[in-house]
Write a protein that holds these residues in place. Structure first.
Motif, PDB file in Angstrom:
ATOM      1  N   LEU A 124       0.832  -1.200   0.000  1.00  0.00           N
ATOM      2  CA  LEU A 124       0.000   0.000   0.000  1.00  0.00           C
ATOM      3  C   LEU A 124       0.866   1.250   0.000  1.00  0.00           C
ATOM      4  CD1 LEU A 124      -2.972   0.983   0.171  1.00  0.00           C
ATOM      5  CD2 LEU A 124      -2.706   0.980   2.654  1.00  0.00           C
ATOM      6  N   THR A 168       0.844   3.630  -3.379  1.00  0.00           N
ATOM      7  CA  THR A 168      -0.083   4.755  -3.220  1.00  0.00           C
ATOM      8  C   THR A 168       0.715   6.041  -3.167  1.00  0.00           C
ATOM      9  OG1 THR A 168      -1.516   3.309  -1.936  1.00  0.00           O
ATOM     10  CG2 THR A 168      -2.019   5.639  -1.861  1.00  0.00           C
ATOM     11  N   ASP A 171     -13.308   5.836   2.378  1.00  0.00           N
ATOM     12  CA  ASP A 171     -12.259   5.133   1.646  1.00  0.00           C
ATOM     13  C   ASP A 171     -11.544   4.195   2.623  1.00  0.00           C
ATOM     14  OD1 ASP A 171     -10.019   4.289   0.227  1.00  0.00           O
ATOM     15  OD2 ASP A 171      -9.653   6.250  -0.674  1.00  0.00           O
ATOM     16  N   ARG A 226      -9.174   2.301   2.394  1.00  0.00           N
ATOM     17  CA  ARG A 226      -7.706   2.284   2.369  1.00  0.00           C
ATOM     18  C   ARG A 226      -7.132   3.076   3.534  1.00  0.00           C
ATOM     19  NH1 ARG A 226      -6.370   4.413  -3.456  1.00  0.00           N
ATOM     20  NH2 ARG A 226      -8.108   5.734  -2.833  1.00  0.00           N
ATOM     21  N   ARG A 280      -6.643   0.893   6.409  1.00  0.00           N
ATOM     22  CA  ARG A 280      -5.464   0.052   6.206  1.00  0.00           C
ATOM     23  C   ARG A 280      -4.192   0.843   6.494  1.00  0.00           C
ATOM     24  NH1 ARG A 280      -6.082  -1.837   0.379  1.00  0.00           N
ATOM     25  NH2 ARG A 280      -4.008  -2.713   0.724  1.00  0.00           N
TER      26      ARG A 280
END
Length: 150
Positions: A15, A19, A70, A72, A75
């Motif tokens: 990630l 990202t 979101d 993410r 996470r």
């Protein structure tokens, strides 16, 4: 189940490394995230002991608000808390089963954290609350971890 910790570390690395830059919508809606080009910069700032606690709390609060839209961002919070998770796992009952419960409780905390009521020491609160709930669960009489045979 140490595989779980390894899997979480791999997820965070993936990630963080894929990202870049941070999603534009995160910057637009959360000013506390605007100065971070990517997750590596965010991680470095949050983990730097010289960073003021108000800055760290602002980042965590922003991520928790973004998480509502979101996943993410949740996470990311788990990724940022991995060092703490690893430390708390060692001290918990049941070893690896405790880690699985700790991660589940941390996710619950991320989803339901009362930012307006507890705006300070967010990372510590998330971790300690998750540890408290996970320990209570794993110490409950008759609690048995799930196995592949269940």
């Amino acid at each position: 189940m140490t595989d779980l910790l390894a899997a979480l570390r791999r997820d965070w690395t993936h990630l963080r490394d894929t990202t870049a830059p941070l999603p534009r919508t995160w910057h637009e809606h959360e000013p506390a995230l605007a100065s971070y080009a990517d997750l590596a910069a965010l991680e470095a700032r949050v983990h730097d002991r010289q960073t003021p606690t108000e800055t760290v709390d602002a980042v965590y609060a922003a991520l928790l608000r973004v998480h509502r839209h979101d996943r993410r961002a949740g996470r990311v919070v788990i990724g940022l808390l991995l060092p703490s998770l690893a430390r708390h796992r060692r001290g918990g009952p049941g070893g690896d089963e405790h880690l699985a419960q700790l991660v589940a409780e941390l996710w619950h905390g991320i989803c339901h954290y009362p930012i307006h009521r507890r705006p300070h020491a967010i990372a510590a609160n998330l971790t300690l609350d998750a540890r408290r709930r996970a320990t209570r669960t794993t110490r409950t009489a008759g609690w048995q971890p799930l196995t592949d045979q269940d």
